[in-house]
Design an enzyme around this catalytic site. Sequence first.
Site, PDB file in Angstrom:
ATOM      1  N   ARG A 390      40.735 -53.854  97.440  1.00 36.91           N
ATOM      2  CA  ARG A 390      40.416 -54.663  96.262  1.00 36.91           C
ATOM      3  C   ARG A 390      39.958 -56.088  96.621  1.00 36.91           C
ATOM      4  O   ARG A 390      40.071 -56.532  97.743  1.00 36.91           O
ATOM      5  CB  ARG A 390      41.602 -54.729  95.291  1.00 36.91           C
ATOM      6  N   ASN A 426      39.909 -49.101 100.182  1.00 36.14           N
ATOM      7  CA  ASN A 426      40.359 -48.536  98.921  1.00 36.14           C
ATOM      8  C   ASN A 426      39.930 -49.443  97.776  1.00 36.14           C
ATOM      9  O   ASN A 426      40.159 -50.659  97.816  1.00 36.14           O
ATOM     10  CB  ASN A 426      41.894 -48.415  98.914  1.00 36.14           C
ATOM     11  N   GLU A 427      39.268 -48.854  96.789  1.00 38.04           N
ATOM     12  CA  GLU A 427      38.871 -49.575  95.577  1.00 38.04           C
ATOM     13  C   GLU A 427      38.118 -50.865  95.914  1.00 38.04           C
ATOM     14  O   GLU A 427      38.397 -51.936  95.381  1.00 38.04           O
ATOM     15  CB  GLU A 427      40.102 -49.857  94.704  1.00 38.04           C
ATOM     16  N   ASN A 428      37.155 -50.734  96.816  1.00 39.01           N
ATOM     17  CA  ASN A 428      36.368 -51.895  97.231  1.00 39.01           C
ATOM     18  C   ASN A 428      35.307 -52.282  96.216  1.00 39.01           C
ATOM     19  O   ASN A 428      34.530 -53.219  96.446  1.00 39.01           O
ATOM     20  CB  ASN A 428      35.745 -51.632  98.602  1.00 39.01           C
TER      21      ASN A 428
END
Length: 826
Positions: A390, A426-428
Site C-alpha cells: 500500500r 500487495n495492493e500496490n
Amino acid sequence: MKRLIYTLCLIIGCATLSEAKVLTGHKTRLTDNWLYLRGDIGNIWEAVRPAAPGSSECVPLWTPVTLPHCFNATDAVDPDMNYYQGPGWYKTLLDIQNPYPNGRILLDFEGAGQKTEVYIYTTRVASHIGGYDEWTADITEAVQAFVSTPECVQRFGGKVPLSIRCDNSRDAEMIPSDLSDFNVYGGLYRYLNLAYVPEVSIDRVQIDAVLDKNLKKATLAVQAFFYNPSDIRKTTAHIIVKSPSGKIILNEEKEVMPLGKASLLTANIQKPELWSDEDPALYTCEITLHHNGQEQKAIERFGFRHFEFVEKGPFRLNGSRLLLRGTHRHEDHAGVGAAMTEEQMRAEMTLMKEMGVNFIRLGHYQQSDIILSLCDELGILVWEEIPWCRGGLGGEQYQAQAKRMLTNMIHTHYNHPAVIIWGLGNENDWPNDFPEFDKGKIRSFMKELHELAHQSDDSRVTAIRRCDFCKDIVDVYSPSIWAGWYRGIFTDYKNASFHEMQQVKHFFHAEWGGDCHARRHAEDPFINLDKIEAGKGADERAGDASLYGGNARASKDGDWSESYMVRLIDWHLKEQETMDWLTGAAYWPFKDFSTPVRPENPVPYVNQKGVVERDLTPKETYYVFQSYWAKKPMIHIYGHTWPIRWGKPEEMKEILVYSNCPQVELIVNGVPQGIKKRNSQDYPAAGLHWNCKLQAGENTVIALSKGKAVVADTLRFVYETRTWGKPAQLQAKVTHCGGESSGDISMVEVQLTDAKGVPCLDAVNYIEFGLAGDGQLIENQGTSTGSRKVQAYNGRAAIRVDKRKGESVVSVRCDIPEVKTVFVRL
C-alpha cells in the site's frame, strides 16, 4: 548467480557479513535476563552508567522482560488508544565464552522491528532497517575493546553490556506503509542468538535440488558462501547428504578457497524421494568446515519436487494436479503481538494442517524461519512476500530497502522446498503515502523487482495481489475477488473468478472470505442483504472496508455472524471442487489479527476474518474447511458457541452438520431424524442439513457417522420461544475457569435482557468491563472474550478475570444510557 550483498553498518573493524542466517553449532538463544525501556534515552551512556554511590535512584526505570518481546503485545488491541510507535531499548549482560581462538562473536537477529541499533558498552557496532529480515552483527572487535579495559570488566562482573534500540516510528520512506491493514510492530519480537564461529566460517549454504519432469532423476548442487574477515585462503569441507530416512547417500571431502562462494558438491540422484503436501520427504545436507584445528558444522534440509502453473489452467505438483487449498498468516497472537514463541508457532501451523491446508501465503512480509521449516515438515506450499504494501512508491531509500529485503528473503529461505512463490508486493494500487501516485513508476519498479527475483532464483515464480496495472509483469497474478463480502453476493464467485482467470496467464485467488464476530449467530443470516446487487463484479473498491456509506454490501449491512460466514465459505468450497482450471485459492486469513485501521469492529482494532480467534480458539468456520479438506474423519454440529436459539413453537429449524464422512445420522432429543449422504454439491453442508422441530427449553442433538470408523458430536442448547422487547437490563453471572499459577481464573458473563428478563438475542450493543480491587481483567487479547470493550454476541459478552487470590469488583456497562451498570463481586 550474481550475489547481491547488503553489508551491515559496522563501526568497529572493517569486516562485513551478509544478511543470510549464520549456521553454527555454537549458538544460544538470548531469552532471559533482559531489561526493557519504552521510550528513548538521552545517550547510550544512560543505558550503562552506574548508579551514584549510596543512591538507589534509577532514571529512567527499566522493566524485566523475556525475549521474544514486542512493544505492542497488548496496546495494539487496546480499545481506547492508538498503539505505541516509537523507540524502545533493551539491555542485558553477555557472558562471552568463545570456544574458537581468533574466532568471531556474532549476534544473529531473526527479526527486529523496525529500525535497530546495536551497542556494546558505549560503542555502536551495527544498525539495520527492516523489521522482517534475518541479519547478523559482528561484535568481535567491540567485545575485545571492552574486555581490554579492566575497570569496565570489573564493574560488570566480567560480563559485556549489550544494548539494543528498536524503533517502529512512522516513516513513509520505509516499507510497509502505515496505511497497511496490520500493525507495524516494534521490538525484539523474534529470537536473538549469540553465535560463535571460527575465524573462517560458513555464512550461508545454497542447495539446488532440481528434479526433471519425468520425476526419475535429479541433480544436486551445493554451494557455500563464507564469512572470512581474516582472508584465509584454504580450508577443508566435509559434505554428507542423507536421505529422508537418515541413510548416507553422499559423503565427500574437498579443499576449498573460502572467498565469496565455492561449489562443494554436484551429483546426480537416481529415483529421488519426492517432497509433496502429503509426504514431505526431506533430505539433509551436513557441511563441516575444518581449518587450523577448528570446525564449524552447517546443517540444511532440502527436498526434490517439481511444480508448474499451467497457462490458464491448474497447478501441478510432481506431475499431478493439486488444488491449492490455502490460507494466510500474520505474525500476530493474543497477549504477545508479534513475539510468538516457537511452541506457539508450531501449535498454529499444526492446527492449520489439521484443517487440511496445503498452501499458505505469508502476508505481508517475510516471516520467521521457524514457520518456513514447519511448512517443510508439514507439507504446506508457500507464497512468501516482501512488505511493499500500500501507499504508493517512495524514493531511493524506500526502493533500496525493498530490493534489499527481496534479496535477503530469497537468500535466507532459498533451501526450503515448501517455497514456490516470491511475492513482490500487495495492493500496490493503493495510494496516499505521497503526493505523487505514478502508475508508470510503480510498473517500472515492479519490473525491477521481478527481474531481481529471477536473477536471485530462477527456479521459482513471482506474484503480486491486487494491482491490476502490474498484472502482466509477474508470473502469477491474484486479483481482488470478495464475492459476498465487499461486493456482490457469494454465488457470483465462480463467474467472477473465471472472468479474472482469462485476463492473465497464471491465475491464483489469494484473499477471500469475510469477517465474523466469534460467538455471534443468527437464525436468519441474510437479513438486510436484499439490496446487494448481484452479477456486477466481486472486486473490493475504495471505501468498501468502511462500516459506513457506499453501496449495499455484506461487510457493511450484514450481521457479522458466524451463521453467515459458514454459508459463504461453504459455497466457495463447493464451487472450487467443480473448477477444473483453478490453481487454488487462499482464505484470508487463518487467524484474527490486530490492525490500526479497524477501531470500530466488534472486537476493536481486530480484523475478524480468521477461522480461529487470535488465541487459536476455532470458530465454526474452521470445521467447514475441515469437512472439505481434512483427511481424518470428523463431524461437527454447527453452533457449539450458540447456547440459545430462538423461534416460534413448532417452527422447523435447520440443523447443519459439517463432516467429511460419507453418511451421517442425526438424532434430536432422542428422535432419529434420518441418515443423509454427503454430496459436496448439495448446499449447504454438503447435504448434511435437516429441518427439525425443537422443544422449548433444553435440546440435545447428536450426529454420528455411519460405517466402520464412527465419529460423533453432541450439542446441547436452549430453544427460546418467547419474544423480547428492547434491552433494559444487564444480568451477570460468574463461572470458575480453573486455576493458574498467578491465581484462580473466573469468567464474568453478562446477558442483555428486556424489562421482563427475556434475553435480547439480537442485541449487538457494546459492552464494557472494568475492575477495582486485587484482581486483573485478562484484557487486550483481541478476542471475543478477551477485550474489556466488545460488541455483544446475541446480547451476551464475557471476560476472564485473574482474581490473584484476592477480592475484586467487576463493573459491566453497555452503550445504552437507560441500562444501569451492574457490579459483580469476586
